[in-house]
Design an enzyme around this catalytic site. Structure first.
Site, PDB file in Angstrom:
ATOM      1  N   PRO A  23      -0.003   2.567  -3.294  1.00 20.68           N
ATOM      2  CA  PRO A  23       0.071   3.728  -2.398  1.00 20.68           C
ATOM      3  C   PRO A  23      -1.069   3.712  -1.375  1.00 20.68           C
ATOM      4  O   PRO A  23      -2.219   3.450  -1.735  1.00 20.68           O
ATOM      5  CB  PRO A  23      -0.079   4.921  -3.351  1.00 20.68           C
ATOM      6  N   CYS A  25      -2.382   6.156   1.806  1.00 21.90           N
ATOM      7  CA  CYS A  25      -2.204   7.372   2.600  1.00 21.90           C
ATOM      8  C   CYS A  25      -2.077   7.028   4.081  1.00 21.90           C
ATOM      9  O   CYS A  25      -2.804   6.184   4.608  1.00 21.90           O
ATOM     10  CB  CYS A  25      -3.371   8.323   2.377  1.00 21.90           C
ATOM     11  N   GLN A 100       3.647   8.189  -5.824  1.00 15.20           N
ATOM     12  CA  GLN A 100       2.438   8.567  -6.550  1.00 15.20           C
ATOM     13  C   GLN A 100       2.239  10.072  -6.380  1.00 15.20           C
ATOM     14  O   GLN A 100       2.009  10.551  -5.271  1.00 15.20           O
ATOM     15  CB  GLN A 100       1.230   7.811  -6.005  1.00 15.20           C
ATOM     16  N   TYR A 184      -9.988  12.187  -7.773  1.00 15.83           N
ATOM     17  CA  TYR A 184      -9.127  13.339  -7.526  1.00 15.83           C
ATOM     18  C   TYR A 184      -9.007  14.198  -8.787  1.00 15.83           C
ATOM     19  O   TYR A 184      -9.655  13.926  -9.795  1.00 15.83           O
ATOM     20  CB  TYR A 184      -7.788  12.866  -6.962  1.00 15.83           C
ATOM     21  N   LEU A 303      -9.099  -6.255  -3.892  1.00 14.38           N
ATOM     22  CA  LEU A 303      -9.434  -7.488  -3.176  1.00 14.38           C
ATOM     23  C   LEU A 303      -8.762  -8.708  -3.805  1.00 14.38           C
ATOM     24  O   LEU A 303      -9.373  -9.753  -3.979  1.00 14.38           O
ATOM     25  CB  LEU A 303     -10.951  -7.668  -3.088  1.00 14.38           C
ATOM     26  N   ARG A 326      -4.540  -2.522   1.309  1.00 10.04           N
ATOM     27  CA  ARG A 326      -4.897  -2.839   2.695  1.00 10.04           C
ATOM     28  C   ARG A 326      -4.418  -4.223   3.102  1.00 10.04           C
ATOM     29  O   ARG A 326      -4.093  -4.456   4.276  1.00 10.04           O
ATOM     30  CB  ARG A 326      -6.411  -2.723   2.869  1.00 10.04           C
TER      31      ARG A 326
END
Length: 368
Positions: A23, A25, A100, A184, A303, A326
């Site tokens: 996920p 954002c 998610q 979170y 990574l 990413r």
């Protein structure tokens, strides 16, 4: 034969390969509603060749958004907007899609990351609101304190996760991941750094795990057996005295005993004092340690950028699947390139079949 491109089961859901799009954002929603950006972005992810894509952190209530521009799934309007954005993806791809479900807790009410570096927004600002958490301790020193949830507030959070999960089922999604990582709300209850409660939700490890396990049990009871259900955790806070790997293993075993289908292992995000040396595969040891203690599939992330690196993690038995975030934004066809590098097959849309380099053409097979 490449293990990365072999099937894996996450409970009732079979993936054609072991690459997961994590996920990410997008901060592009309007009052929690998906927009044209999502109608473009999700189909792009679905053409990546990965075995699974999990849609970004999706708030279960408005105050659970990280920012005012976050997507949500808490009412009929957000559900319909989600469905509209999902329609094009489903028309052109059979890739499994998950969502998610998340609540940002004290890390809510922020700017988008490209505005003011994602700084917190005070409640009296037009784009801000009062946050909630396990305790009335802000994320950053000098920040606006969150309100510590009372029992009624805790019950409302559990109910919000259940209601959003039911909406996810109606949308025809294949998987739900409960977000208990990255500082979170559910992570805030887990960590002793953010949870200073003296009731049934604070103090001992058993008590600090209580809310997450209640959310998991309630969601599992509300969704059909055909829905894959898992949890994302931060295996450590990277801060002395905080949540750590030993506690994560206890949590993983408790989740597995309740029928959790997979655990997605990340780290950090709870406290600004964290010190992380981000090197390739830096979180894989956490996934590895948890995998040695549970039978449910473990997803490693952090990574993982090279095909052989991903293959080695699986071949060495350190995880059951690997996830990219990413890296997929940077290279949305990473799985295609990985298949070429590892001599494996990957399914692509018929419109793209002729794009394969001549020496790898046989490795591109038509997607269903």
């Amino acid at each position: 034969m490449s293990l990365l491109f072999s099937p894996v089961d996450l409970g009732p859901l079979r993936l054609s390969n072991r690459i997961v799009v994590e996920p990410m954002c997008q901060y592009s929603a309007e009052e929690g509603r998906a927009t044209d950006w999502h109608a473009f972005h999700w189909p792009n992810l679905a053409q990546s060749g990965a075995g699974l894509a999990i849609i970004e952190a999706t708030a279960v209530e408005p105050r659970g958004r990280i920012s005012w521009a976050d997507i949500g799934l808490w009412d009929d309007a957000t559900e319909q907007a989600f469905a509209n954005a999902l329609a094009a993806t489903r028309r052109h791809s059979a890739m499994p899609l998950g969502v998610q479900l998340a609540h940002a807790g004290r890390k809510a009410s922020t700017h988008r990351p490209w505005d003011h570096h994602g700084a917190a927004i005070p409640p009296d600002d037009v784009h801000g609101w009062q946050t909630v958490s396990a305790s009335a301790t802000p994320y950053a020193e000098g920040g606006v304190p969150p309100i510590a949830l009372d029992q009624a507030g805790i019950d409302d959070v559990v109910a919000a996760f259940v209601a959003s999960a039911r909406r996810a089922v109606r949308l025809g999604l294949d998987l739900i991941e409960i977000h208990a990582a990255h500082g979170y709300l559910l992570h805030q209850f887990l960590s002793p750094l953010s949870n200073q409660r003296d009731d049934a939700y604070g103090g001992s490890l058993e008590n600090r795990m209580r809310l997450l396990l209640q959310v998991f049990d309630a969601v599992k009871a509300a969704v059909p057996a055909t829905m894959a259900l898992g949890v994302r955790i931060s295996a450590t806070d990277w801060v002395e005295g905080g949540w750590d790997l030993a506690q994560s293993i206890v949590l993983a075993k408790a989740l597995e005993a309740r029928g959790c289908h997979f655990i997605d292992v990340s780290s950090g995000g709870l406290h600004p004092a964290q010190r992380i040396t981000a090197v390739p595969g830096y979180q894989v040891p956490f996934a590895d340690a948890i995998k040695q203690e549970v039978a449910m599939p473990v997803i490693a992330v952090g990574l993982i950028t090279e095909p052989q690196q991903a293959e080695d993690i699986l071949q060495q038995g350190r995880a059951d699947a690997v996830a990219l975030a990413r890296g997929i934004l940077y290279d949305p066809r990473w799985p295609w390139h990985a298949a070429a590098a590892l001599g494996a097959d990957v399914a692509v849309a018929p419109q793209y079949l002729r794009s394969a380099p001549r020496e790898h053409a046989a490795r591109f097979v038509q997607a269903a």
